[in-house]
Design an enzyme around this catalytic site. Structure first.
Site, PDB file in Angstrom:
ATOM      1  N   ASN A   1       0.870  -1.192   0.000  1.00  0.00           N
ATOM      2  CA  ASN A   1       0.000   0.000   0.000  1.00  0.00           C
ATOM      3  C   ASN A   1       0.897   1.229   0.000  1.00  0.00           C
ATOM      4  O   ASN A   1       1.485   1.577   1.018  1.00  0.00           O
ATOM      5  CB  ASN A   1      -0.887  -0.021   1.256  1.00  0.00           C
ATOM      6  CG  ASN A   1      -1.700   1.260   1.394  1.00  0.00           C
ATOM      7  OD1 ASN A   1      -1.828   2.036   0.446  1.00  0.00           O
ATOM      8  ND2 ASN A   1      -2.246   1.473   2.589  1.00  0.00           N
TER       9      ASN A   1
ATOM     10  N   LYS B   1       0.111   4.279  -0.268  1.00  0.00           N
ATOM     11  CA  LYS B   1      -0.533   5.483   0.279  1.00  0.00           C
ATOM     12  C   LYS B   1      -0.304   6.652  -0.691  1.00  0.00           C
ATOM     13  O   LYS B   1      -0.275   6.448  -1.899  1.00  0.00           O
ATOM     14  CB  LYS B   1      -0.025   5.776   1.686  1.00  0.00           C
ATOM     15  CG  LYS B   1      -0.085   4.530   2.577  1.00  0.00           C
ATOM     16  CD  LYS B   1       0.114   4.824   4.018  1.00  0.00           C
ATOM     17  CE  LYS B   1       0.161   3.510   4.794  1.00  0.00           C
ATOM     18  NZ  LYS B   1       0.060   3.698   6.221  1.00  0.00           N
TER      19      LYS B   1
ATOM     20  N   HIS C   1      -9.462   1.137   4.794  1.00  0.00           N
ATOM     21  CA  HIS C   1      -8.193   1.325   5.496  1.00  0.00           C
ATOM     22  C   HIS C   1      -8.419   2.260   6.685  1.00  0.00           C
ATOM     23  O   HIS C   1      -9.234   3.189   6.612  1.00  0.00           O
ATOM     24  CB  HIS C   1      -7.144   1.915   4.541  1.00  0.00           C
ATOM     25  CG  HIS C   1      -5.771   1.891   5.118  1.00  0.00           C
ATOM     26  ND1 HIS C   1      -5.334   2.852   6.004  1.00  0.00           N
ATOM     27  CD2 HIS C   1      -4.744   1.000   4.966  1.00  0.00           C
ATOM     28  CE1 HIS C   1      -4.087   2.561   6.364  1.00  0.00           C
ATOM     29  NE2 HIS C   1      -3.709   1.453   5.747  1.00  0.00           N
TER      30      HIS C   1
ATOM     31  N   GLU D   1      -6.849   4.674   7.738  1.00  0.00           N
ATOM     32  CA  GLU D   1      -6.668   6.111   7.436  1.00  0.00           C
ATOM     33  C   GLU D   1      -7.905   6.687   6.750  1.00  0.00           C
ATOM     34  O   GLU D   1      -8.216   7.874   6.919  1.00  0.00           O
ATOM     35  CB  GLU D   1      -5.395   6.302   6.590  1.00  0.00           C
ATOM     36  CG  GLU D   1      -4.150   6.092   7.455  1.00  0.00           C
ATOM     37  CD  GLU D   1      -2.916   5.621   6.720  1.00  0.00           C
ATOM     38  OE1 GLU D   1      -2.876   5.701   5.482  1.00  0.00           O
ATOM     39  OE2 GLU D   1      -1.976   5.151   7.398  1.00  0.00           O
TER      40      GLU D   1
ATOM     41  N   GLU E   1      -5.427  -5.167  10.427  1.00  0.00           N
ATOM     42  CA  GLU E   1      -4.406  -4.150  10.680  1.00  0.00           C
ATOM     43  C   GLU E   1      -4.716  -3.414  11.985  1.00  0.00           C
ATOM     44  O   GLU E   1      -5.520  -2.470  11.991  1.00  0.00           O
ATOM     45  CB  GLU E   1      -4.387  -3.131   9.542  1.00  0.00           C
ATOM     46  CG  GLU E   1      -4.059  -3.716   8.198  1.00  0.00           C
ATOM     47  CD  GLU E   1      -3.445  -2.667   7.280  1.00  0.00           C
ATOM     48  OE1 GLU E   1      -2.305  -2.869   6.868  1.00  0.00           O
ATOM     49  OE2 GLU E   1      -4.085  -1.631   7.039  1.00  0.00           O
TER      50      GLU E   1
ATOM     51  N   GLY F   1       2.464   1.931  10.940  1.00  0.00           N
ATOM     52  CA  GLY F   1       3.452   3.010  10.890  1.00  0.00           C
ATOM     53  C   GLY F   1       4.123   3.315  12.213  1.00  0.00           C
ATOM     54  O   GLY F   1       4.809   4.326  12.342  1.00  0.00           O
TER      55      GLY F   1
ATOM     56  N   SER G   1       3.482  -2.429  10.454  1.00  0.00           N
ATOM     57  CA  SER G   1       4.926  -2.482  10.706  1.00  0.00           C
ATOM     58  C   SER G   1       5.560  -3.810  10.284  1.00  0.00           C
ATOM     59  O   SER G   1       6.466  -4.314  10.954  1.00  0.00           O
ATOM     60  CB  SER G   1       5.224  -2.149  12.177  1.00  0.00           C
ATOM     61  OG  SER G   1       4.805  -0.824  12.465  1.00  0.00           O
TER      62      SER G   1
HETATM   63  C1  PEP Z   1      -0.731   0.208   6.257  1.00  0.00           C
HETATM   64  O1  PEP Z   1      -0.890   1.424   6.272  1.00  0.00           O
HETATM   65  O2  PEP Z   1      -1.577  -0.503   5.678  1.00  0.00           O
HETATM   66  C2  PEP Z   1       0.424  -0.358   6.926  1.00  0.00           C
HETATM   67  C3  PEP Z   1       0.390  -1.613   7.260  1.00  0.00           C
HETATM   68  O3  PEP Z   1       1.481   0.494   7.161  1.00  0.00           O
HETATM   69  P1  PEP Z   1       2.932   0.103   7.787  1.00  0.00           P
HETATM   70  O4  PEP Z   1       3.374  -1.178   7.124  1.00  0.00           O
HETATM   71  O5  PEP Z   1       3.801   1.244   7.441  1.00  0.00           O
HETATM   72  O6  PEP Z   1       2.722  -0.094   9.244  1.00  0.00           O
END
Ligand code: PEP
Length: 262
Positions: free
Chosen positions: A12, A14, A104, A106, A174, A180, A220
């Site tokens: 992803n 973003k 997601h 976000e 998630e 993040g 992460s």
């Molecule tokens: C995400 O935003 O879907 C995500 C998993 O981000 P990160 O891997 O940076 O934690």
């Protein structure tokens, strides 16, 4: 993990990489995986660029017959009309997108997407032949108040209302606190929630769909921890944010089988 589910590693991006950067990135990723002799039966690979990159990615993937899938990061619940700024699933299908990320955290957090919105988008994706990658996950406060599974399970139940399981589904668990943050869930935590999500899919869409649906962990994920997640029986891959923007790191995540015994 059951042998019938091909692991799925999804990047992803973003709001990163414009269409020129996207072309260079996808080309280099394909070269890196070819150089490493990646077997796509070991892991399917998909990237999720911004909308403005999709036409460029489509052209490159088609011209060079690259074995990399792609999709969008969101889709409108509507098919067409006076919805300024939105993008129809029909348009994504015409760009040969296979997948679309829906719900997601976000989008939920910064755009106020409700469970009902997520459900409407899942139905829209299916109307246009796109496989939704439905994201669910609890915040740190949810975890404290309700434990690990309650919120993701409730979100998925709402997302799947009226959904036809035969039209394809990927689920991404998630935990919001892990996205993040550099603080991934433990493999055991991920397994606990992914197992509960699979039970729910069985209840709502039948055991066959539950057995074939890929449930990803996201939050992460890095080359150093991917193997530990993929050892869990109900974790079938990863949705990767930050690390998906680094070709070496992402291709190492894709090739998790090479270090799965580590
Ligand atoms: C995400 O935003 O879907 C995500 C998993 O981000 P990160 O891997 O940076 O934690």
């Amino acid at each position: 993990m059951a042998v019938s589910r091909t692991p799925f590693i999804a990047g992803n991006w973003k709001m990163n990489l414009d269409h020129l950067q996207a072309i260079a990135f996808v080309q280099k990723l394909a070269w890196a995986l070819a150089d490493a002799k990646h077997d796509f039966a070991d892991a399917e690979v998909a990237v999720f660029p911004p909308f403005t990159d999709l036409r460029s990615v489509q052209t490159l993937v088609a011209a060079d017959s690259l074995p990399i899938a792609y999709g969008a990061q969101d889709v409108s619940a509507h098919d067409s009309g006076a919805y300024t700024g939105e993008v129809s699933g029909a348009f994504l299908a015409h760009l040969d997108c296979a997948y679309v990320i829906i719900g997601h955290s976000e989008r939920r957090q910064y755009h106020g997407e409700s469970d009902a919105d997520v459900n409407a988008k899942v139905l829209a994706a299916h109307r246009h032949g796109l496989v939704p990658v439905v994201c669910v996950g609890e915040t740190a406060e949810d975890l404290e108040a309700h434990g690990p599974s309650a919120v993701p399970v409730a979100q998925l139940r709402a997302a799947l209302a009226g959904v036809d399981g035969a039209k394809g589904l990927v689920v991404a668990y998630e935990p919001v606190w892990a996205i993040g943050s550099g603080q991934a869930a433990t493999p055991e935590q991920a397994e606990q929630v992914c197992a509960a999500l699979r039970v729910l899919i069985g209840e709502l869409l039948g055991e066959e769909v539950a057995a074939s649906t890929r449930i990803l962990y996201g939050g992460s994920v890095k080359a150093a921890n991917i193997a530990s997640f993929l050892r869990e029986p109900n974790v079938d891959g990863a949705l990767v944010g930050g690390a998906s923007l680094d070709i070496d790191e992402f291709s190492s995540i894709v090739r998790f089988k090479k270090h799965v015994g580590a």
